[in-house]
Design an enzyme around this catalytic site. Structure first.
Site, mmCIF file in Angstrom:
data_model
loop_
_atom_site.group_PDB
_atom_site.id
_atom_site.type_symbol
_atom_site.label_atom_id
_atom_site.label_comp_id
_atom_site.label_asym_id
_atom_site.label_seq_id
_atom_site.Cartn_x
_atom_site.Cartn_y
_atom_site.Cartn_z
ATOM 1 N N GLU A 101 56.632 36.368 23.054
ATOM 2 C CA GLU A 101 57.716 37.318 23.338
ATOM 3 C C GLU A 101 57.943 38.376 22.265
ATOM 4 O OE1 GLU A 101 61.091 34.793 24.075
ATOM 5 O OE2 GLU A 101 60.218 33.938 25.884
ATOM 6 N N GLU A 138 54.870 29.029 32.186
ATOM 7 C CA GLU A 138 56.216 28.430 32.198
ATOM 8 C C GLU A 138 56.850 28.581 33.574
ATOM 9 O OE1 GLU A 138 58.652 29.775 28.917
ATOM 10 O OE2 GLU A 138 56.940 29.947 27.586
HETATM 11 C C1 GLA Z 1 60.969 30.922 26.674
HETATM 12 C C2 GLA Z 1 60.114 30.109 25.708
HETATM 13 C C3 GLA Z 1 60.075 28.667 26.101
HETATM 14 C C4 GLA Z 1 61.429 28.147 26.492
HETATM 15 C C5 GLA Z 1 62.025 29.007 27.563
HETATM 16 C C6 GLA Z 1 63.362 28.477 27.982
HETATM 17 O O1 GLA Z 1 60.367 31.228 27.829
HETATM 18 O O2 GLA Z 1 58.793 30.577 25.613
HETATM 19 O O3 GLA Z 1 59.596 27.932 25.006
HETATM 20 O O4 GLA Z 1 62.268 28.101 25.367
HETATM 21 O O5 GLA Z 1 62.171 30.294 27.021
HETATM 22 O O6 GLA Z 1 63.391 27.111 28.103
#
Ligand code: GLA
Length: 344
Positions: free
Chosen positions: A138, A245
């Site tokens: 990020e 994710e």
């Molecule tokens: C981001 C992070 C993850 C997690 C999510 C929320 O996407 O990359 O590690 O913390 O937020 O759970």
């Protein structure tokens, strides 16, 4: 208590064995409560939190590997791969990292040395077990004109903090696949920025092997067209793509609705349709997508309960609260050529 496993349904990772790995984010609790589901449906594991900076190095030089080690040995014992997550991020990173003992912000060289030490120690420790890492998470700005978000990493080191992290990870384990990972990855503007960042890394021959698309999606957004365009953009870089994710929230991000204790029938129906389309797209791009990870195991536990709206429950996965298949599970398993597996 561990969630029961229905033997009459197929295993997700078996259904997808000719396409890509199927992963789940796990934590110390779900590794117990969801253990049977994890064993049955997933062939790749990610630590939800246990490999983040603040967990691994809470104080300078004091590494704490207990929980990460447990996860890695569970994965080893059960023949699962491990995606490492994450080495450099602006969140869940210990405060001491950016200051000296007097509380003063440290200089570039000191932070680079700390970064190298952290990455080197962690990546070398799991050299045998962790086959890929989200090296930088990020780093791209969401809405501003700037390419990179404000962070201590950026302000202290400068823009090259990203490539430094990849070089450190690569020298610690030249075999590991190294990823840049981000969210809102299908948004047209943000995906342009992610592309621009990764493209500049590739052009400068930084050791990067993949782009992680977090895929925190919902019943309404993003559109299939946006997802497809983002995948094509990243794939044109010649790198592997991982869906890292995935969850499909029953609500738009800021929907304030908090009265539901169970998902509505319409939500389950729409979610099944969404999952079906998403997996059709993933299958279509299977030459580029090598792993699809859900950010959890079943609706029994999700970070989306109470977040970002307090009191709001959520049901973002294909297995329900008890580990039973939801309509979305059935649809995701409708893969051409898998009728034999389905009738087990
Ligand atoms: C981001 C992070 C993850 C997690 C999510 C929320 O996407 O990359 O590690 O913390 O937020 O759970």
């Amino acid at each position: 208590m561990t969630n029961s496993v229905s033997h009459s349904i197929p295993s997700l990772c078996d259904v997808y064995k000719d396409y890509f790995l199927i992963g789940a984010a796990v934590n110390q609790q779900t590794l117990q409560t969801e253990q049977n589901l994890i064993k049955k449906h997933f062939n790749s594991l990610t630590a939800e939190n246990e490999m983040k900076f603040e967990h691994l190095q809470p104080a300078e030089g004091q590494f704490s590997f207990e929980y990460a080690d447990k996860l890695v040995s569970f994965a080893n014992d059960n023949g699962k791969k491990v995606r490492g997550h994450t080495l450099v991020w602006h969140n869940q990173t210990s405060d001491w990292l950016f200051t000296d003992s007097a509380g003063k912000t440290i200089d570039r060289e000191t932070l680079l040395a700390r970064m190298e030490n952290h990455i080197g120690t962690v990546v070398r420790r799991y050299k045998e077990e962790v086959y890929c890492w989200d090296v930088v998470n990020e780093a791209v700005a969401d809405h501003s004109q700037a390419l990179l978000r404000d962070s201590n990493w950026l302000s202290i080191i400068g823009e090259d903090f990203i490539e430094k992290a990849f070089h450190f990870a690569h020298s610690a384990n030249p075999e590991a696949l190294l990823f840049y990972n981000d969210y809102n990855e299908s948004d047209p503007d943000k995906s342009d920025k992610i592309f621009q960042l990764v493209c500049s890394l590739v052009e400068r021959e930084v050791p990067i092997h993949g782009v992680g698309l977090q895929a925190h999606w919902n019943l309404y957004k993003p559109s299939y067209d946006e997802i497809r365009k983002a995948i094509e953009k990243y794939a044109s870089l010649g790198l592997q793509l991982h869906i890292t994710e995935m969850d499909v929230s029953a609500f738009e991000w800021n929907d304030r609705r908090t009265d539901l204790k169970e998902p509505l029938k319409e939500m389950l129906y729409l979610q099944a349709e969404r999952y079906d389309q998403f997996f059709q797209i993933f299958r279509e791009y299977k030459d580029h997508i090598t792993s699809v990870t859900f950010w959890g195991v079943s609706d029994h536990y999700t970070w989306l309960n109470d977040f970002p709206v307090k009191g709001r429950r959520n049901w973002p996965f294909v297995l329900d609260h008890n580990g039973n298949p939801k309509p979305a599970f059935q649809r995701v398993c409708q893969v051409p050529g898998t009728s034999r597996i389905m009738s087990n």
